[in-house]
Design a protein around this motif. Structure first.
Motif, short mmCIF file in Angstrom:
data_model
loop_
_atom_site.label_atom_id
_atom_site.label_comp_id
_atom_site.label_asym_id
_atom_site.label_seq_id
_atom_site.Cartn_x
_atom_site.Cartn_y
_atom_site.Cartn_z
N LYS A 80 0.83 -1.21 0.00
CA LYS A 80 0.00 0.00 0.00
C LYS A 80 0.87 1.26 0.00
O LYS A 80 1.93 1.30 0.61
N ILE A 81 0.36 2.28 -0.71
CA ILE A 81 1.05 3.56 -0.81
C ILE A 81 0.00 4.65 -1.02
O ILE A 81 -1.07 4.39 -1.60
N SER A 82 0.30 5.86 -0.56
CA SER A 82 -0.65 6.97 -0.70
C SER A 82 -0.20 7.93 -1.79
O SER A 82 1.01 8.11 -2.01
N THR A 83 -1.17 8.54 -2.47
CA THR A 83 -0.88 9.61 -3.42
C THR A 83 -1.72 10.82 -3.04
O THR A 83 -2.77 10.71 -2.42
N TYR A 84 -1.24 11.99 -3.48
CA TYR A 84 -1.87 13.27 -3.14
C TYR A 84 -2.00 14.09 -4.41
O TYR A 84 -1.03 14.22 -5.18
N GLY A 85 -3.19 14.63 -4.65
CA GLY A 85 -3.42 15.38 -5.88
C GLY A 85 -4.17 16.67 -5.64
O GLY A 85 -4.99 16.77 -4.73
N VAL A 86 -3.88 17.66 -6.49
CA VAL A 86 -4.61 18.93 -6.48
C VAL A 86 -4.84 19.35 -7.92
O VAL A 86 -4.04 19.04 -8.82
N GLY A 87 -5.95 20.07 -8.16
CA GLY A 87 -6.25 20.48 -9.52
C GLY A 87 -7.07 21.75 -9.57
O GLY A 87 -7.74 22.13 -8.61
N LEU A 88 -7.00 22.43 -10.73
CA LEU A 88 -7.82 23.61 -11.03
C LEU A 88 -8.59 23.35 -12.31
O LEU A 88 -8.03 22.81 -13.29
N THR A 89 -9.87 23.77 -12.34
CA THR A 89 -10.74 23.49 -13.48
C THR A 89 -11.58 24.71 -13.83
O THR A 89 -12.65 24.93 -13.23
N PRO A 90 -11.16 25.53 -14.79
CA PRO A 90 -12.04 26.58 -15.29
C PRO A 90 -13.12 25.98 -16.20
O PRO A 90 -12.84 25.03 -16.95
N SER A 91 -14.34 26.51 -16.14
CA SER A 91 -15.42 25.94 -16.93
C SER A 91 -16.37 27.04 -17.41
O SER A 91 -16.48 28.11 -16.81
N TYR A 92 -17.06 26.70 -18.50
CA TYR A 92 -18.05 27.61 -19.10
C TYR A 92 -19.34 26.85 -19.33
O TYR A 92 -19.35 25.79 -19.98
N ARG A 93 -20.45 27.34 -18.78
CA ARG A 93 -21.74 26.69 -18.93
C ARG A 93 -22.64 27.48 -19.86
O ARG A 93 -22.76 28.71 -19.75
N THR A 94 -23.30 26.75 -20.78
CA THR A 94 -24.35 27.33 -21.59
C THR A 94 -25.48 26.31 -21.65
O THR A 94 -25.37 25.26 -22.29
N GLY A 95 -26.55 26.57 -20.91
CA GLY A 95 -27.65 25.62 -20.83
C GLY A 95 -27.21 24.32 -20.20
O GLY A 95 -26.54 24.30 -19.16
N PRO A 96 -27.52 23.17 -20.84
CA PRO A 96 -27.14 21.87 -20.27
C PRO A 96 -25.69 21.48 -20.57
O PRO A 96 -25.24 20.42 -20.12
N LEU A 97 -24.97 22.32 -21.31
CA LEU A 97 -23.61 21.98 -21.76
C LEU A 97 -22.57 22.73 -20.95
O LEU A 97 -22.68 23.95 -20.73
N VAL A 98 -21.54 22.01 -20.50
CA VAL A 98 -20.40 22.61 -19.80
C VAL A 98 -19.13 22.24 -20.55
O VAL A 98 -18.88 21.06 -20.82
N LEU A 99 -18.34 23.25 -20.89
CA LEU A 99 -17.02 23.05 -21.47
C LEU A 99 -15.99 23.40 -20.41
O LEU A 99 -16.10 24.44 -19.76
N PHE A 100 -14.97 22.56 -20.24
CA PHE A 100 -14.01 22.82 -19.17
C PHE A 100 -12.62 22.28 -19.52
O PHE A 100 -12.44 21.44 -20.40
N GLY A 101 -11.64 22.81 -18.83
CA GLY A 101 -10.27 22.33 -18.92
C GLY A 101 -9.74 22.09 -17.51
O GLY A 101 -10.24 22.67 -16.54
N THR A 102 -8.74 21.23 -17.38
CA THR A 102 -8.22 20.87 -16.07
C THR A 102 -6.70 20.80 -16.10
O THR A 102 -6.12 20.28 -17.06
N VAL A 103 -6.07 21.28 -15.04
CA VAL A 103 -4.66 21.03 -14.76
C VAL A 103 -4.61 20.30 -13.44
O VAL A 103 -5.15 20.79 -12.43
N PHE A 104 -3.99 19.11 -13.42
CA PHE A 104 -4.01 18.27 -12.22
C PHE A 104 -2.61 17.78 -11.91
O PHE A 104 -1.88 17.32 -12.80
N LEU A 105 -2.24 17.85 -10.64
CA LEU A 105 -0.92 17.42 -10.15
C LEU A 105 -1.12 16.28 -9.16
O LEU A 105 -1.86 16.43 -8.18
N ARG A 106 -0.47 15.14 -9.40
CA ARG A 106 -0.55 14.01 -8.46
C ARG A 106 0.70 13.15 -8.62
O ARG A 106 1.21 12.98 -9.73
N ASN A 107 1.18 12.60 -7.49
CA ASN A 107 2.34 11.71 -7.60
C ASN A 107 1.93 10.37 -8.19
O ASN A 107 0.78 9.93 -8.08
N HIS A 108 2.87 9.72 -8.84
CA HIS A 108 2.66 8.51 -9.63
C HIS A 108 3.28 7.33 -8.90
O HIS A 108 4.50 7.19 -8.87
#
Length: 231
Positions: free
Chosen positions: A137-165
Motif C-alpha cells: 500500500k502507498i498513498s498519493t496526493y493530488g490537487v487540480g484547477l478546473t475553469p469551466s463555461y456553462r451554456t444551458g445543459p452543456l459545460v465546457l471545461f479544462g483541467t490542470v491536475f498534479l498528483r504523484n505517480h
C-alpha cells in the motif's frame, strides 16, 4: 472527472473510467530497463460526493486498474501477475463564480493504493527466478484547477491536475520498499459535460500527461455518467 461546476443536488454518484483508451501505448525512455514496469490500460473510477455548502463538496472515490488490460513496458523482467491495482480515498472540492457563465473549480484528493509487485533473482546466465508476487500500500496526493463555461445543459471545461505517480520497484532483491509514492506528474485535460436530464449527466475528457517520469504517456480518454440524488 470534475467539470468545475457546483453540485445541484445533495449527492452525486459517478461511475466510469479515468483511463479507457490511449492513442499511443505508454513507454519507457529506456525500453531495455530490467524492472517489472507495467501500466493498466483501463482504470475504472467510482465516486460518491456530498454537498457541504452551495459551492463546496466532499466525497469518497474508488479506483481499479484492471490486470486484463495491463501493458508491459519492459521485456527484461518477469510479469507482475494477474493482480488488479486498487485505490480508495477522499476528495474535497469547490467552485468559485467568475461570471454568470464562467466558474473556477478546485479539487484535492488523497488516495491509498494497493499496488502489486514482483521480487525476482537473475542468475549469471540470465535465468530469472520469481521469488515473490504480492502487493503493498502507498498513498498519493493530488490537487487540480478546473475553469469551466456553462451554456444551458452543456459545460465546457479544462483541467490542470498534479498528483504523484506510484511505482512498483521491486526487482532482483533490491533493499527498498516494494512500492514507492513516485514522482509528481502534471496532467492537462479538455472535457465536456452534458446534462441529459435534471438527474443525469455524462462527461468525456481527453487528457495528456505532461510528465515523462516514470512513464511517457500518450493522450487518453476518460468517460463517466453521473446520477444526481436527493432533493
Amino acid at each position: 472527472m470534475f467539470s468545475g461546476q457546483p453540485m445541484s443536488t445533495p449527492f452525486e454518484l459517478t461511475g466510469g473510467a479515468n483511463s479507457i483508451s490511449a492513442v499511443k501505448k505508454p513507454r519507457l525512455d529506456d525500453a531495455g530497463i530490467a524492472t517489472p514496469m507495467e501500466v493498466p490500460g483501463t482504470q475504472l473510477h467510482g465516486e460518491l460526493r456530498f454537498r457541504t455548502s452551495a459551492n463546496t463538496f466532499g466525497g469518497v472515490a474508488f479506483e481499479q486498474g484492471t490486470s486484463g488490460s495491463t501493458q508491459r513496458l519492459s521485456s527484461e523482467a518477469p510479469p507482475v501477475g494477474d493482480r488488479d491495482v486498487f485505490g480508495i480515498g477522499g476528495v474535497f472540492g469547490g467552485s468559485t463564480m467568475l461570471s454568470p457563465e464562467v466558474r473556477l473549480g478546485y479539487l484535492a484528493a488523497v488516495t491509498i493504493w494497493d499496488v502489486p509487485y514482483v521480487t525476482y533473482d537473475r542468475a549469471a546466465d540470465g535465468t530469472v527466478t520469481v521469488i515473490e508476487r504480492d502487493s503493498d500500500k502507498i498513498s498519493t496526493y493530488g490537487v487540480g484547477l478546473t475553469p469551466s463555461y456553462r451554456t444551458g445543459p452543456l459545460v465546457l471545461f479544462g483541467t490542470v491536475f498534479l498528483r504523484n505517480h506510484p511505482v512498483s520497484n521491486r526487482s532482483e532483491l533490491l533493499e527498498t520498499d516494494p512500492v514507492e509514492g513516485g514522482p509528481f506528474n502534471v496532467a492537462v485535460a479538455a472535457g465536456v459535460e452534458y446534462e441529459f436530464a435534471p438527474r443525469l449527466s455524462a462527461t468525456a475528457l481527453v487528457q495528456q500527461n505532461l510528465s515523462t517520469e516514470p512513464v511517457r504517456y500518450g493522450p487518453g480518454l476518460q468517460v463517466a455518467l453521473t446520477a444526481k440524488l436527493g432533493n
